[in-house]
Scaffold this active site. Sequence first.
Site, short mmCIF file in Angstrom:
data_model
loop_
_atom_site.label_atom_id
_atom_site.label_comp_id
_atom_site.label_asym_id
_atom_site.label_seq_id
_atom_site.Cartn_x
_atom_site.Cartn_y
_atom_site.Cartn_z
NE ARG A 106 -3.80 0.84 2.01
CZ ARG A 106 -5.00 1.05 2.56
NH1 ARG A 106 -5.15 1.93 3.52
NH2 ARG A 106 -6.04 0.37 2.13
CG HIS A 133 -8.41 0.31 -2.59
ND1 HIS A 133 -7.68 -0.79 -2.17
CD2 HIS A 133 -9.05 0.78 -1.47
CE1 HIS A 133 -7.87 -0.96 -0.87
NE2 HIS A 133 -8.69 -0.03 -0.43
CD GLN A 136 -12.98 -1.12 -0.37
OE1 GLN A 136 -12.18 -1.05 0.54
NE2 GLN A 136 -14.26 -1.44 -0.16
CG ASP A 228 -13.12 6.99 -1.08
OD1 ASP A 228 -12.99 6.94 0.15
OD2 ASP A 228 -12.17 6.79 -1.88
CB CYS A 269 -13.89 1.98 0.32
SG CYS A 269 -13.44 3.73 0.32
NE ARG A 297 -11.06 -4.55 0.99
CZ ARG A 297 -10.09 -3.71 1.38
NH1 ARG A 297 -10.36 -2.70 2.17
NH2 ARG A 297 -8.84 -3.86 0.96
N1 NVA Z 1 -9.59 7.11 -1.57
C1 NVA Z 1 -9.25 6.75 -0.22
C2 NVA Z 1 -9.54 5.31 0.01
C3 NVA Z 1 -9.27 4.81 1.41
C4 NVA Z 1 -9.55 3.35 1.57
C5 NVA Z 1 -7.78 7.06 0.03
O1 NVA Z 1 -6.96 6.80 -0.85
O2 NVA Z 1 -7.46 7.59 1.08
N1 CP Z 2 -11.16 0.49 2.73
C1 CP Z 2 -9.88 0.42 3.13
O1 CP Z 2 -8.97 0.14 2.35
O2 CP Z 2 -9.71 0.67 4.44
P1 CP Z 2 -8.30 0.83 5.17
O3 CP Z 2 -7.70 2.11 4.65
O4 CP Z 2 -8.64 0.89 6.62
O5 CP Z 2 -7.44 -0.34 4.82
#
Ligand code: NVA
Ligand code: CP
Length: 312
Positions: A106, A133, A136, A228, A269, A297
Amino acid sequence: MELDLKGRSLLTWLDYSSEEIRYLLELSKKVKKEKKKIHQRFIGKTIALIFEKRSTRTRCAFETAIGEEGGHAVFLSTDDIQLGAKETVKDTACVLGRMFDAIEFRGFKQSVLYDLVNYSGVPVYNGLTDSYHPTQVLADVMTIEENFGHSTGKHLCFIGDGRNNVAYSLMVISAKLGINFTIITPPELKPDKDLFEKCGSLSQSNSAECLVTSDINAVKGADAVYTDVWVSMGEEAVKVEREKLLLPYQVNKNLMEKTGNKNCIFLHCLPAIREEEVSAEIIDGPNSRVWDEAENRKHTIKAIMLATLGLV
Ligand code: NVA
Ligand code: CP
């Protein structure tokens, strides 16, 4: 349907065929159905979990999915490891590939994933980058299918930041599976033209539509409304401007009523900021499916690991 996905990485669903995604979805449902059974399918398997950004769900899904079946996950925050400080991605990949069966990453750049794949020699999973992602949205489609029995031909509406990782991954997976997909976003946040065109033609070949508009009335007829956070991780500097831009796109009672569909479900998400992108009334209301989505998930991530580690 049995498909051999052993050794495959998951960087974006663009690299997977519709049949392969369908196979993983069915496997995820099987994994969920059998969740009470004792399996030990990951005995002797290890995964490195690299996190440049925070996580609750993704980290916990990987750790619990592998750990409860006898495998072992090692959490590697880039605040603690050499990657990003003293060591290149290539060197890190070479080392991790000698010690682990798989790597989750990540972080910010999608390009890091390619180096991890090229130099580790083990499956690499995208646990979220600025661009995509993918794990997800497999859980999201699974949740849609649990509700409606199928997803093909359904209408999924994403409202909010139209060029974020979740919107992009939803656009790709919808195009691959023949889900009608609409992004509702201000003109300033419209998705990348090339990706939109690619998804447009993929959708067409799967008898679905892929649309982008700034008109919130386009939620009419939606089966699922998805939003989101307005400010994704790493974009904190644009917070004030983004909130101003996206305020008219909040998912609230008025917006949900515009769907004209009492059975329209709400998806997110998570993490969510109540009274920003969604009102508490909606996320905590009867049509919200966010907790199923979060649970899924784990099942989807387990299915992805089982298939790509050759354990099915
Ligand atoms: N778009 C958000 C998703 C978090 C799971 C981010 O990248 O922070
Ligand atoms: N939805 C998601 O990816 O959550 P986290 O950022 O908590 O992993």
